[in-house]
Design an enzyme around this catalytic site. Structure first.
Site, PDB file in Angstrom:
ATOM      1  N   ASP A   1       5.096 -26.515 -14.905  1.00 45.26           N
ATOM      2  CA  ASP A   1       5.425 -26.522 -13.488  1.00 45.26           C
ATOM      3  C   ASP A   1       5.984 -27.914 -13.122  1.00 45.26           C
ATOM      4  OD1 ASP A   1       4.729 -25.576 -11.059  1.00 45.26           O
ATOM      5  OD2 ASP A   1       2.712 -26.585 -10.996  1.00 45.26           O
TER       6      ASP A   1
ATOM      7  N   HIS B   1      14.656 -24.808 -12.356  1.00 46.83           N
ATOM      8  CA  HIS B   1      14.477 -23.984 -13.549  1.00 46.83           C
ATOM      9  C   HIS B   1      15.588 -24.094 -14.640  1.00 46.83           C
ATOM     10  CE1 HIS B   1      11.299 -22.464 -10.691  1.00 46.83           C
ATOM     11  NE2 HIS B   1      12.242 -21.918  -9.844  1.00 46.83           N
TER      12      HIS B   1
ATOM     13  N   LEU C   1       7.538 -20.236 -36.228  1.00 47.94           N
ATOM     14  CA  LEU C   1       6.702 -20.643 -35.026  1.00 47.94           C
ATOM     15  C   LEU C   1       6.641 -19.090 -34.500  1.00 47.94           C
ATOM     16  CD1 LEU C   1       5.669 -22.731 -32.727  1.00 47.94           C
ATOM     17  CD2 LEU C   1       7.958 -22.373 -31.706  1.00 47.94           C
TER      18      LEU C   1
HETATM   19  C1  IPE Z   1       2.204 -21.457 -12.379  1.00 45.34           C
HETATM   20  O1  IPE Z   1       2.643 -22.338 -11.653  1.00 45.34           O
HETATM   21  C2  IPE Z   1       2.705 -20.372 -12.935  1.00 45.34           C
HETATM   22  C3  IPE Z   1       3.759 -20.593 -14.164  1.00 45.34           C
HETATM   23  C4  IPE Z   1       4.274 -22.034 -14.218  1.00 45.34           C
HETATM   24  C5  IPE Z   1       4.775 -19.732 -14.380  1.00 45.34           C
HETATM   25  P1  IPE Z   1       2.557 -22.016  -9.959  1.00 45.34           P
HETATM   26  O2  IPE Z   1       3.478 -23.190  -9.573  1.00 45.34           O
HETATM   27  O3  IPE Z   1       3.318 -20.699  -9.802  1.00 45.34           O
HETATM   28  O4  IPE Z   1       1.201 -22.326  -9.740  1.00 45.34           O
HETATM   29  P2  IPE Z   1       0.398 -22.529  -8.383  1.00 45.34           P
HETATM   30  O5  IPE Z   1       1.025 -21.488  -7.402  1.00 45.34           O
HETATM   31  O6  IPE Z   1       0.816 -23.775  -7.875  1.00 45.34           O
HETATM   32  O7  IPE Z   1      -0.953 -22.554  -8.564  1.00 45.34           O
HETATM   33  C1  IPE Z   2       7.331 -23.923 -12.333  1.00 43.14           C
HETATM   34  O1  IPE Z   2       7.944 -24.441 -11.597  1.00 43.14           O
HETATM   35  C2  IPE Z   2       8.100 -22.799 -12.768  1.00 43.14           C
HETATM   36  C3  IPE Z   2       7.923 -21.423 -12.331  1.00 43.14           C
HETATM   37  C4  IPE Z   2       6.528 -21.015 -11.636  1.00 43.14           C
HETATM   38  C5  IPE Z   2       8.634 -20.123 -12.319  1.00 43.14           C
HETATM   39  P1  IPE Z   2       7.791 -24.529  -9.904  1.00 43.14           P
HETATM   40  O2  IPE Z   2       8.851 -23.559  -9.450  1.00 43.14           O
HETATM   41  O3  IPE Z   2       6.417 -24.160  -9.660  1.00 43.14           O
HETATM   42  O4  IPE Z   2       8.006 -25.806  -9.362  1.00 43.14           O
HETATM   43  P2  IPE Z   2       7.122 -26.504  -8.197  1.00 43.14           P
HETATM   44  O5  IPE Z   2       5.552 -26.578  -8.410  1.00 43.14           O
HETATM   45  O6  IPE Z   2       7.539 -25.878  -7.041  1.00 43.14           O
HETATM   46  O7  IPE Z   2       7.646 -27.827  -8.255  1.00 43.14           O
HETATM   47 MG    MG Z   3       4.749 -24.790  -9.079  1.00 42.59          MG
END
Ligand code: IPE
Ligand code: IPE
Ligand code: MG
Length: 251
Positions: A23, A40, A134
């Site tokens: 995240d 990403h 792995l």
């Molecule tokens: C959780 O991250 C899902 C992934 C990393 C794929 P999110 O950024 O979507 O989670 P929330 O919405 O903040 O809980």
């Molecule tokens: C996690 O990073 C990746 C996915 C959920 C695909 P985010 O896109 O949630 O990044 P933030 O939380 O907005 O910084």
């Molecule tokens: Mg996020």
């Protein structure tokens, strides 16, 4: 699956299974004045580095949360960009993973993906299915509640008599239908990006997993950051319901 509630699993200084919520990509990009998708893209480098580090350290299972069942709620252009990125990664990286003996699995409700992506997933899994290195699992359109529900459906479809005698249903009847039934439960869970929640990741499997949260954003999560997580893991006392005194007697 080695259930943490049925038996006391074997543990060691090196986790056998590490599960990660990657995240913070969007915030990483925003802090640099870049579009979210740039985060990403940069996050892919962290995935490569972590896969390598797990291989080097003898970690057997790595499970990465790439796209949750709730992430469809994001702006359509971000969703479609993520799908395109996923496809191009499956095409570009699979040979490299195969060369490194990685066994790749994708878990989640894959029926929601377009046919071309589903085909790429199948090909990648088939190519690497007998590899002994792995075990890398990518959770895509995955939700912990979806996983439990599809396991209930699978269990009842294979043993319809259990519906009439629910008192006979044991933990193992259900857990053997979960998507990661052949993997040990995660020893270590890591969430980057500062949030301290599970976000519908592995709900069943995390029953006794050690949780580690870091403010480091996923694109910045390097080998040193991983070493910190492993260091924290080594300092934990995994009691599985017992007391510290019992653990000392046993060791
Ligand atoms: C959780 O991250 C899902 C992934 C990393 C794929 P999110 O950024 O979507 O989670 P929330 O919405 O903040 O809980
Ligand atoms: C996690 O990073 C990746 C996915 C959920 C695909 P985010 O896109 O949630 O990044 P933030 O939380 O907005 O910084
Ligand atoms: Mg996020």
């Amino acid at each position: 699956m080695h259930s943490s509630t049925q038996i006391i699993p074997e543990t060691g200084v090196i986790p056998r299974h590490v599960a990660v919520i990657m995240d913070g990509n969007g915030r990483w990009a925003k802090a640099r004045g870049l579009p979210r998708v740039a985060g990403h893209k940069k996050g892919v480098d962290s995935v490569r580095a972590l896969v390598r580090a797990c291989g080097r350290r003898g970690i057997q299972f790595l499970t990465l949360f790439a796209f949750s069942s709730e992430n469809w709620r994001r702006p359509p252009d971000e969703v479609s960009w993520l799908m395109t990125l996923f496809m191009s990664l499956l095409e570009r990286e699979i040979r490299n993973l195969h060369r490194n003996k990685v066994r790749l699995r994708i878990v989640g409700d894959l029926t929601a993906f377009e046919p071309k992506l589903q085909q790429l997933i199948q090909n990648a899994q088939a190519l690497t299915s007998t590899n002994q290195g792995l075990n890398l699992t990518i959770a895509a359109n995955y939700g912990g509640r979806w996983d439990i529900l599809q396991a209930v459906r699978g269990m009842l479809a294979s043993k319809p008599e259990l519906a009439r005698q629910p008192q006979l249903i044991g933990e193992a009847d259900l857990s053997s239908f979960l998507t990661m039934a052949d993997a040990p439960e995660p020893d270590l869970f890591i969430r980057t990006g500062g949030e301290q929640r599970i976000s519908n990741f592995l709900l069943w499997h995390l029953a006794y997993t050690e949780l580690y949260f870091t403010d480091t954003l996923w694109p910045d999560f390097d080998e040193e950051a991983f070493a910190c997580a492993l260091h924290s893991y080594r300092a934990r006392e995994r009691r599985f319901g017992r007391t510290s005194e019992q653990l000392r007697v046993e060791s």
